[in-house]
Enzyme design. Structure first.
Site, mmCIF file in Angstrom:
data_model
loop_
_atom_site.group_PDB
_atom_site.id
_atom_site.type_symbol
_atom_site.label_atom_id
_atom_site.label_comp_id
_atom_site.label_asym_id
_atom_site.label_seq_id
_atom_site.Cartn_x
_atom_site.Cartn_y
_atom_site.Cartn_z
ATOM 1 N N GLY A 69 0.804 -1.217 0.000
ATOM 2 C CA GLY A 69 0.000 0.000 0.000
ATOM 3 C C GLY A 69 0.835 1.264 0.000
ATOM 4 N N SER A 198 -3.736 -3.118 -0.476
ATOM 5 C CA SER A 198 -2.617 -3.884 0.072
ATOM 6 C C SER A 198 -3.089 -5.279 0.439
ATOM 7 C CB SER A 198 -2.046 -3.186 1.305
ATOM 8 O OG SER A 198 -1.014 -3.950 1.888
ATOM 9 N N HIS A 200 -1.819 -7.714 2.424
ATOM 10 C CA HIS A 200 -1.745 -8.252 3.786
ATOM 11 C C HIS A 200 -2.783 -7.645 4.727
ATOM 12 C CE1 HIS A 200 0.488 -5.144 6.295
ATOM 13 N NE2 HIS A 200 0.669 -4.647 5.087
ATOM 14 N N THR A 236 11.397 -6.974 -11.217
ATOM 15 C CA THR A 236 10.870 -8.323 -11.371
ATOM 16 C C THR A 236 9.667 -8.535 -10.456
ATOM 17 O OG1 THR A 236 13.081 -9.156 -11.884
ATOM 18 C CG2 THR A 236 11.435 -10.776 -11.209
ATOM 19 N N CYS A 322 2.842 1.900 10.967
ATOM 20 C CA CYS A 322 3.972 2.621 10.381
ATOM 21 C C CYS A 322 4.475 3.733 11.289
ATOM 22 C CB CYS A 322 3.570 3.208 9.026
ATOM 23 S SG CYS A 322 3.069 1.977 7.813
#
Length: 382
Positions: A69, A198, A200, A236, A322
């Site tokens: 996110g 996001s 998770h 990748t 966060c």
């Protein structure tokens, strides 16, 4: 142990873990490679992209996979601002956005952009008319979250999106990290141009994000060095994570209605418990998401409460994961007019699929014990 920190991260579905393991074992080739194994890995990514688009009623080519996110928000905001700054350098957001949004705008201010940070009312909601009033001839982007990650307040995204349709040169970004899988979202109908998610947060793996990018929009890339993700995001791709994330999204959306109803009942039960404890004060107002309850113990450091709850087998949080190690008062709570003590002492409870009424009762018992223990220490700990 009772885990009440689902806003920070969720336990993945067993089926998602199994899928990720299977793909990791069998599809180890680089999806950008020209050989057959690379092509097989690329096909899995494209099937996952189609599944995400189908589940959210959009078009396959409008989705970019990211690392989460935070990256989705950074790419949407900085990508639009830098790509379209020739149209103007004015941006609009709110005072209560997640740090990945708020700090992206702060960074853009250092690059010469002008940002309007809209206020919210005491319940934590922004008014659509304030969005429109803030628009200037230089405005190129409006970014407003759907569900606030601390308070759980639901912003009037549909009404804002409808009003912004009068301004076709202004792009509308929505941080939906805390709402996908919990609330209905009509991306095209609501006039959303960019939307972040996001994995998770909806019982998928960490390290995978989604970014909706309406057809015709080009972003100034954050990463260079490859042509992956439609040349919008070099690097990748995480094939096992992407496949598992698409599966988690499908499973979460299939059970969304039942989850919302269950959580609403649990939230009502917890709100009643909190209201019966005089030392605690609930934060935010309605409408709000059913999976988040936020309250404060004014005058008490939140980490003390968190650690004491943990001694009773309760895992909770203070604010956004966060920012949880930052001991400053919550920027979100200050924005709704909370006192410094109230803004410093916030606790967030967020529900998951595993919770039942007995778990809320256990949480209530633990809260009462913690408050009774802390009351004599209240002033000494501030």
């Amino acid at each position: 142990m009772l885990y009440f920190d689902h806003c920070a991260s969720t336990p993945p579905y067993d089926e998602v873990v199994q899928t990720m393991m299977e793909v990791m074992r069998s599809q180890y080739a680089n999806p950008s490679s020209l050989h057959r194994l690379g092509a097989d890995a690329d096909k899995l990514i494209e099937r996952s992209r189609a599944l995400v688009a189908q589940q959210l009623q959009t078009t396959k080519g409008e989705w970019i996979f990211t690392s989460g996110g935070t990256e989705s928000n950074n790419l949407a905001i900085k990508g639009v601002a830098r790509q379209y700054q020739g149209r103007g350098k004015h941006l609009i957001t709110t005072q209560i956005e997640h740090a990945s949004v708020y700090e992206s705008f702060k960074q853009l201010e250092q690059e010469g952009f002008r940002v309007t940070y809209l206020p919210v009312d005491r319940s934590g909601h922004v008014r659509p008319e304030h969005v429109i009033e803030a628009i200037t001839d230089e405005t190129i982007l409006v970014s407003i979250m759907h569900v606030n990650n601390e308070l759980g307040t639901i912003q009037p995204i549909e009404e804002i999106g409808m009003r912004l349709k009068q301004y076709p040169k202004i792009l509308f970004h929505v941080d939906a990290v805390q709402s996908i899988g919990k609330l209905p979202i009509a991306i095209e109908q609501w006039g959303i141009d960019l939307l972040s998610g996001s994995a998770h947060k909806l019982r998928g793996p960490k390290g995978v994000g989604f970014l909706y990018l309406r057809s015709g929009i080009t972003l100034y890339p954050l990463f260079t060095g490859g042509t992956q993700e439609g040349k919008q995001r070099a690097g990748t791709q995480n094939v096992p994570g992407i496949v598992a994330s698409a599966k988690a999204l499908r499973m979460s959306l299939e059970s969304q209605t039942q989850r919302n109803q269950k959580h609403a009942s649990l939230k009502s039960q917890l709100n009643s418990i909190i209201d019966d404890i005089p030392e605690l004060k609930r934060n935010g107002g309605e409408p709000s998401s059913s999976h988040i309850v936020h309250f404060s113990y004014p005058g008490m450091k939140p980490e003390v409460i968190i650690h004491m709850l943990e001694q009773h087998g309760i895992m909770a949080s203070t604010k956004s994961a966060c920012s949880s190690k930052d001991d400053k008062p919550s920027r979100v709570l200050l924005a709704i007019g909370a006192s410094h003590e109230q803004a410093t002492g916030g606790i967030r409870i967020s529900f998951g699929d595993e919770h039942a009424e007995r778990d809320i009762a256990a949480l209530g018992t633990a809260l009462r014990l913690v408050v009774e223990h802390l009351k004599p220490l209240e002033r000494r700990l501030t």
